[in-house]
Design a protein around this motif. Structure first.
Motif, mmCIF file in Angstrom:
data_model
loop_
_atom_site.group_PDB
_atom_site.id
_atom_site.type_symbol
_atom_site.label_atom_id
_atom_site.label_comp_id
_atom_site.label_asym_id
_atom_site.label_seq_id
_atom_site.Cartn_x
_atom_site.Cartn_y
_atom_site.Cartn_z
ATOM 1 N N ARG A 1 0.845 -1.212 0.000
ATOM 2 C CA ARG A 1 0.000 0.000 0.000
ATOM 3 C C ARG A 1 0.871 1.251 0.000
ATOM 4 O O ARG A 1 0.534 2.242 -0.642
ATOM 5 N N GLU A 2 1.982 1.171 0.703
ATOM 6 C CA GLU A 2 2.884 2.323 0.798
ATOM 7 C C GLU A 2 3.459 2.676 -0.568
ATOM 8 O O GLU A 2 3.519 3.858 -0.934
ATOM 9 N N GLU A 3 3.862 1.649 -1.335
ATOM 10 C CA GLU A 3 4.409 1.897 -2.677
ATOM 11 C C GLU A 3 3.343 2.503 -3.597
ATOM 12 O O GLU A 3 3.625 3.407 -4.372
ATOM 13 N N ILE A 4 2.112 2.001 -3.485
ATOM 14 C CA ILE A 4 1.023 2.518 -4.323
ATOM 15 C C ILE A 4 0.678 3.950 -3.899
ATOM 16 O O ILE A 4 0.414 4.816 -4.738
ATOM 17 N N ARG A 5 0.741 4.210 -2.599
ATOM 18 C CA ARG A 5 0.506 5.571 -2.084
ATOM 19 C C ARG A 5 1.534 6.531 -2.671
ATOM 20 O O ARG A 5 1.208 7.650 -3.078
ATOM 21 N N PHE A 6 2.775 6.074 -2.772
ATOM 22 C CA PHE A 6 3.843 6.894 -3.354
ATOM 23 C C PHE A 6 3.561 7.163 -4.835
ATOM 24 O O PHE A 6 3.740 8.280 -5.315
ATOM 25 N N LEU A 7 3.107 6.147 -5.563
ATOM 26 C CA LEU A 7 2.799 6.307 -6.993
ATOM 27 C C LEU A 7 1.637 7.275 -7.224
ATOM 28 O O LEU A 7 1.625 8.021 -8.199
ATOM 29 N N ILE A 8 0.682 7.255 -6.293
ATOM 30 C CA ILE A 8 -0.445 8.201 -6.374
ATOM 31 C C ILE A 8 0.078 9.620 -6.191
ATOM 32 O O ILE A 8 -0.251 10.535 -6.956
ATOM 33 N N LYS A 9 0.932 9.786 -5.194
ATOM 34 C CA LYS A 9 1.508 11.103 -4.912
ATOM 35 C C LYS A 9 2.371 11.579 -6.078
ATOM 36 O O LYS A 9 2.403 12.760 -6.416
ATOM 37 N N ASP A 10 3.038 10.633 -6.718
ATOM 38 C CA ASP A 10 3.944 10.920 -7.830
ATOM 39 C C ASP A 10 3.201 11.210 -9.136
ATOM 40 O O ASP A 10 3.772 11.745 -10.072
ATOM 41 N N GLY A 11 1.918 10.815 -9.209
ATOM 42 C CA GLY A 11 1.114 11.086 -10.411
ATOM 43 C C GLY A 11 1.052 9.941 -11.396
ATOM 44 O O GLY A 11 0.498 10.093 -12.483
ATOM 45 N N ALA A 12 1.611 8.785 -11.040
ATOM 46 C CA ALA A 12 1.550 7.628 -11.937
ATOM 47 C C ALA A 12 0.167 6.995 -11.895
ATOM 48 O O ALA A 12 -0.301 6.415 -12.869
ATOM 49 N N ILE A 13 -0.490 7.124 -10.741
ATOM 50 C CA ILE A 13 -1.856 6.615 -10.574
ATOM 51 C C ILE A 13 -2.740 7.818 -10.260
ATOM 52 O O ILE A 13 -2.441 8.598 -9.342
ATOM 53 N N THR A 14 -3.810 7.972 -11.017
ATOM 54 C CA THR A 14 -4.712 9.114 -10.805
ATOM 55 C C THR A 14 -6.158 8.645 -10.724
ATOM 56 O O THR A 14 -6.466 7.497 -11.064
ATOM 57 N N LYS A 15 -6.991 9.561 -10.298
ATOM 58 C CA LYS A 15 -8.423 9.272 -10.185
ATOM 59 C C LYS A 15 -9.150 10.045 -11.278
ATOM 60 O O LYS A 15 -8.999 11.262 -11.386
ATOM 61 N N ALA A 16 -9.931 9.368 -12.100
ATOM 62 C CA ALA A 16 -10.699 10.025 -13.166
ATOM 63 C C ALA A 16 -11.841 10.827 -12.543
ATOM 64 O O ALA A 16 -12.378 10.424 -11.498
#
Length: 149
Positions: A39-54
């Protein structure tokens, strides 16, 4: 979508507080996303902009508004003139609009306080048909200090 990213999508949806279908992955960084398993790695990717919410899809009210505007003609009216909007409600709307404009003029120092009081009483007495009629009176009697607003 590759099966290996289903877990990441589900965890990201949970972290973003949305449904799985609204999670978007950056196509250039899919390998990086596939390696993220905590979850921590995915949280980092969200913060980094690799994962976004439509953004949420809304339902337009435009058609409803258009429908409300139609069918108001004389052939559609059932009640009498004053059963649709009573005389009192019409009076209240008119007087409130006039008083609101008077207040604006007074606060912007376009009319004096004494003129405000005099015209306020005239509004109460029903001297003016509309805001425009009241403004005409103010102009005709040179109560406005500057040009109209």
């Amino acid at each position: 979508m590759p099966a290996k990213l289903e877990f990441q999508k589900r965890v990201a949806a949970d972290l973003l507080g949305c449904g799985v279908n609204r999670v978007r992955f950056d196509p250039e960084r899919l390998d990086e996303i596939a390696e993220a398993i905590t979850r921590e790695e995915i949280r980092f990717l969200i913060k980094d902009g690799a994962i976004t919410k439509a953004p949420e899809k809304g339902v337009s009210r435009a058609r409803v508004r258009a429908r409300k505007r139609k069918k108001r003609g004389p052939g559609s009216r059932k009640g009498a003139k004053y059963s649709r909007v009573s005389r009192k409600e019409q009076w209240m709307a008119k007087v409130r609009a006039q008083r609101r404009r008077l207040r604006e003029l007074r606060d912007k120092k376009l009319i004096t306080v004494s003129d405000y009081r005099r015209v306020y009483r005239m509004v109460k007495a029903g001297a003016f048909k509309s805001v425009a009629a009241m403004m005409e009176y103010l102009k005709a009697n040179k109560m406005l200090r500057r040009g109209l607003l």
